[in-house]
Design a protein around this motif. Structure first.
Motif, PDB file in Angstrom:
ATOM      1  N   THR A  32       2.970  -0.028  -0.687  1.00  0.00           N
ATOM      2  CA  THR A  32       2.774   0.233   0.749  1.00  0.00           C
ATOM      3  C   THR A  32       2.207   1.610   1.028  1.00  0.00           C
ATOM      4  O   THR A  32       1.489   1.794   2.011  1.00  0.00           O
ATOM      5  N   SER A  33       2.547   2.604   0.211  1.00  0.00           N
ATOM      6  CA  SER A  33       1.991   3.937   0.397  1.00  0.00           C
ATOM      7  C   SER A  33       1.997   4.680  -0.928  1.00  0.00           C
ATOM      8  O   SER A  33       2.823   4.397  -1.810  1.00  0.00           O
ATOM      9  N   VAL A  34       1.076   5.623  -1.076  1.00  0.00           N
ATOM     10  CA  VAL A  34       0.970   6.434  -2.291  1.00  0.00           C
ATOM     11  C   VAL A  34       0.712   7.877  -1.886  1.00  0.00           C
ATOM     12  O   VAL A  34      -0.163   8.143  -1.052  1.00  0.00           O
ATOM     13  N   ILE A  35       1.492   8.799  -2.462  1.00  0.00           N
ATOM     14  CA  ILE A  35       1.225  10.225  -2.309  1.00  0.00           C
ATOM     15  C   ILE A  35       0.588  10.727  -3.595  1.00  0.00           C
ATOM     16  O   ILE A  35       1.130  10.537  -4.688  1.00  0.00           O
ATOM     17  N   ILE A  36      -0.569  11.375  -3.467  1.00  0.00           N
ATOM     18  CA  ILE A  36      -1.317  11.865  -4.623  1.00  0.00           C
ATOM     19  C   ILE A  36      -1.320  13.387  -4.581  1.00  0.00           C
ATOM     20  O   ILE A  36      -1.761  13.990  -3.595  1.00  0.00           O
ATOM     21  N   PRO A  37      -0.813  14.046  -5.635  1.00  0.00           N
ATOM     22  CA  PRO A  37      -0.672  15.507  -5.606  1.00  0.00           C
ATOM     23  C   PRO A  37      -2.015  16.225  -5.657  1.00  0.00           C
ATOM     24  O   PRO A  37      -3.051  15.654  -6.035  1.00  0.00           O
ATOM     25  N   GLY A  38      -1.982  17.510  -5.290  1.00  0.00           N
ATOM     26  CA  GLY A  38      -3.203  18.297  -5.265  1.00  0.00           C
ATOM     27  C   GLY A  38      -3.802  18.545  -6.629  1.00  0.00           C
ATOM     28  O   GLY A  38      -4.968  18.940  -6.728  1.00  0.00           O
ATOM     29  N   SER A  39      -3.039  18.314  -7.698  1.00  0.00           N
ATOM     30  CA  SER A  39      -3.562  18.519  -9.052  1.00  0.00           C
ATOM     31  C   SER A  39      -4.587  17.465  -9.449  1.00  0.00           C
ATOM     32  O   SER A  39      -5.400  17.682 -10.359  1.00  0.00           O
ATOM     33  N   VAL A  40      -4.565  16.307  -8.783  1.00  0.00           N
ATOM     34  CA  VAL A  40      -5.445  15.202  -9.168  1.00  0.00           C
ATOM     35  C   VAL A  40      -6.858  15.452  -8.665  1.00  0.00           C
ATOM     36  O   VAL A  40      -7.088  15.656  -7.463  1.00  0.00           O
ATOM     37  N   THR A  41      -7.819  15.420  -9.589  1.00  0.00           N
ATOM     38  CA  THR A  41      -9.225  15.643  -9.244  1.00  0.00           C
ATOM     39  C   THR A  41     -10.094  14.417  -9.508  1.00  0.00           C
ATOM     40  O   THR A  41     -11.288  14.438  -9.220  1.00  0.00           O
ATOM     41  N   ASN A  42      -9.501  13.341 -10.048  1.00  0.00           N
ATOM     42  CA  ASN A  42     -10.299  12.160 -10.367  1.00  0.00           C
ATOM     43  C   ASN A  42      -9.463  10.893 -10.243  1.00  0.00           C
ATOM     44  O   ASN A  42      -8.328  10.822 -10.728  1.00  0.00           O
ATOM     45  N   SER A  53      -0.955  -4.746   0.665  1.00  0.00           N
ATOM     46  CA  SER A  53       0.026  -4.218   1.615  1.00  0.00           C
ATOM     47  C   SER A  53      -0.094  -2.702   1.806  1.00  0.00           C
ATOM     48  O   SER A  53       0.701  -2.112   2.533  1.00  0.00           O
ATOM     49  N   LEU A  54      -1.055  -2.093   1.138  1.00  0.00           N
ATOM     50  CA  LEU A  54      -1.187  -0.642   1.175  1.00  0.00           C
ATOM     51  C   LEU A  54      -1.622  -0.186   2.571  1.00  0.00           C
ATOM     52  O   LEU A  54      -2.655  -0.606   3.094  1.00  0.00           O
ATOM     53  N   MET A  55      -0.796   0.699   3.179  1.00  0.00           N
ATOM     54  CA  MET A  55      -1.083   1.199   4.526  1.00  0.00           C
ATOM     55  C   MET A  55      -1.586   2.632   4.520  1.00  0.00           C
ATOM     56  O   MET A  55      -2.399   3.010   5.365  1.00  0.00           O
ATOM     57  N   VAL A  70     -12.624   1.926  -5.953  1.00  0.00           N
ATOM     58  CA  VAL A  70     -11.273   2.493  -6.013  1.00  0.00           C
ATOM     59  C   VAL A  70     -10.353   1.843  -4.986  1.00  0.00           C
ATOM     60  O   VAL A  70      -9.196   1.526  -5.269  1.00  0.00           O
ATOM     61  N   PHE A  71     -10.859   1.631  -3.761  1.00  0.00           N
ATOM     62  CA  PHE A  71     -10.029   1.077  -2.689  1.00  0.00           C
ATOM     63  C   PHE A  71     -10.505  -0.317  -2.269  1.00  0.00           C
ATOM     64  O   PHE A  71     -10.222  -0.763  -1.157  1.00  0.00           O
ATOM     65  N   ASN A  72     -11.180  -1.008  -3.150  1.00  0.00           N
ATOM     66  CA  ASN A  72     -11.716  -2.315  -2.815  1.00  0.00           C
ATOM     67  C   ASN A  72     -10.597  -3.298  -2.449  1.00  0.00           C
ATOM     68  O   ASN A  72      -9.635  -3.473  -3.194  1.00  0.00           O
ATOM     69  N   GLY A  73     -10.699  -3.902  -1.268  1.00  0.00           N
ATOM     70  CA  GLY A  73      -9.713  -4.877  -0.833  1.00  0.00           C
ATOM     71  C   GLY A  73      -8.522  -4.290  -0.099  1.00  0.00           C
ATOM     72  O   GLY A  73      -7.596  -5.026   0.264  1.00  0.00           O
ATOM     73  N   ASP A  74      -8.539  -2.974   0.137  1.00  0.00           N
ATOM     74  CA  ASP A  74      -7.415  -2.317   0.823  1.00  0.00           C
ATOM     75  C   ASP A  74      -7.739  -2.154   2.310  1.00  0.00           C
ATOM     76  O   ASP A  74      -7.753  -1.042   2.849  1.00  0.00           O
ATOM     77  N   GLU A  75      -7.973  -3.272   2.980  1.00  0.00           N
ATOM     78  CA  GLU A  75      -8.477  -3.224   4.355  1.00  0.00           C
ATOM     79  C   GLU A  75      -7.527  -2.584   5.355  1.00  0.00           C
ATOM     80  O   GLU A  75      -7.942  -2.090   6.402  1.00  0.00           O
ATOM     81  N   LEU A  76      -6.215  -2.573   5.058  1.00  0.00           N
ATOM     82  CA  LEU A  76      -5.228  -2.047   6.006  1.00  0.00           C
ATOM     83  C   LEU A  76      -4.970  -0.553   5.836  1.00  0.00           C
ATOM     84  O   LEU A  76      -4.276   0.053   6.664  1.00  0.00           O
ATOM     85  N   ALA A  77      -5.515   0.060   4.795  1.00  0.00           N
ATOM     86  CA  ALA A  77      -5.129   1.416   4.419  1.00  0.00           C
ATOM     87  C   ALA A  77      -5.909   2.481   5.179  1.00  0.00           C
ATOM     88  O   ALA A  77      -7.063   2.287   5.574  1.00  0.00           O
ATOM     89  N   THR A  78      -5.244   3.636   5.346  1.00  0.00           N
ATOM     90  CA  THR A  78      -5.846   4.852   5.884  1.00  0.00           C
ATOM     91  C   THR A  78      -5.604   5.978   4.884  1.00  0.00           C
ATOM     92  O   THR A  78      -4.551   6.050   4.253  1.00  0.00           O
ATOM     93  N   VAL A  79      -6.590   6.853   4.732  1.00  0.00           N
ATOM     94  CA  VAL A  79      -6.455   8.030   3.883  1.00  0.00           C
ATOM     95  C   VAL A  79      -5.996   9.194   4.757  1.00  0.00           C
ATOM     96  O   VAL A  79      -6.620   9.513   5.768  1.00  0.00           O
TER      97      VAL A  79
END
Length: 243
Positions: A32-42, A53-55, A70-79
């Motif tokens: 449903t949700s993912v938090i990605i840390p600032g260390s991630v560059t790729n 179900s990713l929002m 990367v986000f193919n099919g994630d129509e409900l999600a917001t960055v």
């Protein structure tokens, strides 16, 4: 994992996490949700694709490089991105998804229609500075479980909290089980306390400004925590630069 809200760590085995490889979360229909840390560059190919179900995808740093689909099919999600100087490089979309500012605090208006209660925190943790105003009104209360009932950030990630002088009440369990909390810094007089506000915060100390004399009536503890003066770095008067 079981899905739901996932917090990607910024360290694994003591090393920074800089990449999330191809299809790590794909397909993740229960995510449903993912938090990605600032260390991630790729982010690799098909990284979060088909997560139906990713929002929300919450970035703590700048935009990483993206693989294909990367986000193919994630129509409900917001960055979502944090309001930092790097936020200027976020566009209206990212990887085909709409973007929005990640507001770390939510609040509800009190019965007086002139003040608000902070009801939840969804920021990245670390040192948390509670604003004196939200939605254009003074923050006078921290609501029940405001910093613990949170799917975005573990209470374990909160290390210090600065509380403005507008706050006059801390609700039940507002900061309970923030077990890495080291300091609670009050800019005003001691607020009223609900039940179990600091339960489980065994490492924490309550700091107060010496000019607020109501703290003199607090006999060495507040809400079960030891109290101490909040001293200036250079021995100056209240209102200077603080540790």
């Amino acid at each position: 994992g079981p899905g739901g809200a996932v917090i990607v760590p910024n360290l694994i085995n003591g090393y920074p996490v800089t990449s999330i490889t191809q299809e790590t979360f794909s397909p993740g229909t229960s995510l449903t949700s993912v938090i990605i840390p600032g260390s991630v560059t790729n982010l690799g190919n098909n990284e979060l694709s088909s997560c139906l179900s990713l929002m929300g995808i919450y970035f703590q740093g700048n935009p990483p490089n993206l693989g294909q689909y990367v986000f193919n099919g994630d129509e409900l999600a917001t960055v979502y991105y944090l309001p930092t100087p790097g936020a200027t490089i976020w566009g209206a979309t990212f990887g085909g998804l709409p973007t929005a500012l990640w507001e770390p605090f939510t609040a509800t208006t009190n019965a007086d229609n002139a003040t608000v209660t902070l009801t939840s925190y969804t920021g990245p943790g670390g040192t948390v500075t509670i604003p004196g105003t939200l939605n254009g009104l003074p923050v006078t209360s921290i609501g029940a479980n405001a910093f613990t009932a949170n799917v975005f950030v573990s209470a374990l990630q909160i290390t210090n909290v600065l509380i403005p002088n507008t706050v006059t009440n801390l609700g039940d369990g507002a900061f309970q089980m923030c077990s890495n909390l080291a300091g609670v810094y009050f800019q005003g007089n001691p607020p009223s306390l609900g039940a179990n506000v600091f339960t489980g915060d065994n490492l924490a100390t309550v700091y107060y400004l010496t000019g607020n004399t109501n703290w003199l009536a607090v006999p060495g503890t507040f809400g079960g925590l030891t109290t101490a003066p909040w001293l200036t770095v250079n021995g100056g008067t209240d209102g200077g630069d603080y540790s």
